[in-house]
Design an enzyme around this catalytic site. Sequence first.
Site, PDB file in Angstrom:
ATOM      1  N   LYS A 191      22.039   2.977 174.213  1.00  0.00           N
ATOM      2  CA  LYS A 191      20.610   2.966 174.530  1.00  0.00           C
ATOM      3  C   LYS A 191      20.207   4.303 175.159  1.00  0.00           C
ATOM      4  O   LYS A 191      21.054   4.973 175.760  1.00  0.00           O
ATOM      5  CB  LYS A 191      20.281   1.794 175.459  1.00  0.00           C
ATOM      6  CG  LYS A 191      20.917   1.867 176.861  1.00  0.00           C
ATOM      7  CD  LYS A 191      20.114   2.726 177.800  1.00  0.00           C
ATOM      8  CE  LYS A 191      20.852   3.081 179.040  1.00  0.00           C
ATOM      9  NZ  LYS A 191      20.226   4.164 179.833  1.00  0.00           N
TER      10      LYS A 191
ATOM     11  N   TYR B  81      32.721  15.968 162.226  1.00  0.00           N
ATOM     12  CA  TYR B  81      32.136  14.629 162.119  1.00  0.00           C
ATOM     13  C   TYR B  81      32.282  14.066 160.708  1.00  0.00           C
ATOM     14  O   TYR B  81      32.574  12.886 160.527  1.00  0.00           O
ATOM     15  CB  TYR B  81      30.665  14.682 162.525  1.00  0.00           C
ATOM     16  CG  TYR B  81      30.021  13.320 162.690  1.00  0.00           C
ATOM     17  CD1 TYR B  81      30.626  12.302 163.429  1.00  0.00           C
ATOM     18  CD2 TYR B  81      28.770  13.055 162.128  1.00  0.00           C
ATOM     19  CE1 TYR B  81      30.020  11.064 163.592  1.00  0.00           C
ATOM     20  CE2 TYR B  81      28.156  11.818 162.289  1.00  0.00           C
ATOM     21  CZ  TYR B  81      28.789  10.828 163.009  1.00  0.00           C
ATOM     22  OH  TYR B  81      28.189   9.599 163.172  1.00  0.00           O
TER      23      TYR B  81
ATOM     24  N   ILE C  73      29.239   8.188 179.736  1.00  0.00           N
ATOM     25  CA  ILE C  73      29.177   6.814 179.252  1.00  0.00           C
ATOM     26  C   ILE C  73      30.439   6.458 178.463  1.00  0.00           C
ATOM     27  O   ILE C  73      30.928   5.326 178.535  1.00  0.00           O
ATOM     28  CB  ILE C  73      27.901   6.583 178.414  1.00  0.00           C
ATOM     29  CG1 ILE C  73      27.673   5.083 178.202  1.00  0.00           C
ATOM     30  CG2 ILE C  73      27.966   7.327 177.090  1.00  0.00           C
ATOM     31  CD1 ILE C  73      27.340   4.326 179.445  1.00  0.00           C
TER      32      ILE C  73
END
Length: 322
Positions: free
Chosen positions: A95, A56, A11
């Site tokens: 999503k 992160y 994605i």
Amino acid sequence: MQLGVIGTGKIVQEALPVIVQTPGITVRSIWAREHSRERAAELAATYGIPQVYTDYDALLADEAVDFVYVALVNSVHYEYTLRALQAGKNVILEKPACLQASELIHLATEARRRGLYLFEAVTLLHLPAMHRIMDELIPLIGSIRHVECNYSQRSSRMDRYLRGDVAPALDPATGGGALMDINVYNLHFATALLGAPDEARYDCLRGFNGVDLSGTAVMTYREALAVCTGTKDTDAPSFGLVQGEKGWIRVDGPVSTLQSVTLCLRGKEPSSLPVAPVSHRMAPEFAAFERIYTQHDLATMNRWLDHSIVVMSLLDVLRRRQ
């Protein structure tokens, strides 16, 4: 909007060419796990991203980043989004937003308490054709009585799956499966038109690891019915059909792209309606996120977020009743 991209998967590879062409968005960094550092570096070089992180917390501490785009496996959406919000970052979340409604409600509460933006990336809600359907066509067909959607697309990972090699998209432990992957678009479409149903159930066919390879959700309303089918094990023509008291609207192809729209009013011939072209199905949503953020339009963000919570709550019901 100064963006940090979280992930390097399929994605992200599809979204990055769109994001870097969106006015007002600058991609400042990309994060990957250590084993994907090389892929992240390749993406950074391709799209002119100045910083690659495998830590992160270091990305979240980067003052050059005010938004993160969380595009990881479904099962870690909640954790990574919560950490970003707690670090004061706004979030675009792929999503399905989370694995259960309670997680998304917690994220929404956290974002609202801090005055931050939290968007779920659902393409169809921002497409010009969807705006036309909602604003112009639904009033013409009168009260909606029936909505039917079918999104059938054999997964590119299906052959691997049949050999026993299970990708996250076909692993129930990571939130994979037909309902959470492609049927969720149908649910967004139906609930945008009808709201939350009174009753709902999900019937599915499962693979060897328990994942739903295909299934149909049936949602019952006081005066309407919605039937949403998604399959990852077979191909078939995809469509959306909205039937009202005075006519019907048909979408050819998956509702995630809304590529063509036909209107037929009772007693008249069907007519194919022009659909405003878009460069990519993702382009309108990123443009919308940037616009809402720049205009400080928290009211619109909250309306979209409430819709996402409706869909996530529906998913909870469907996953219990299958």
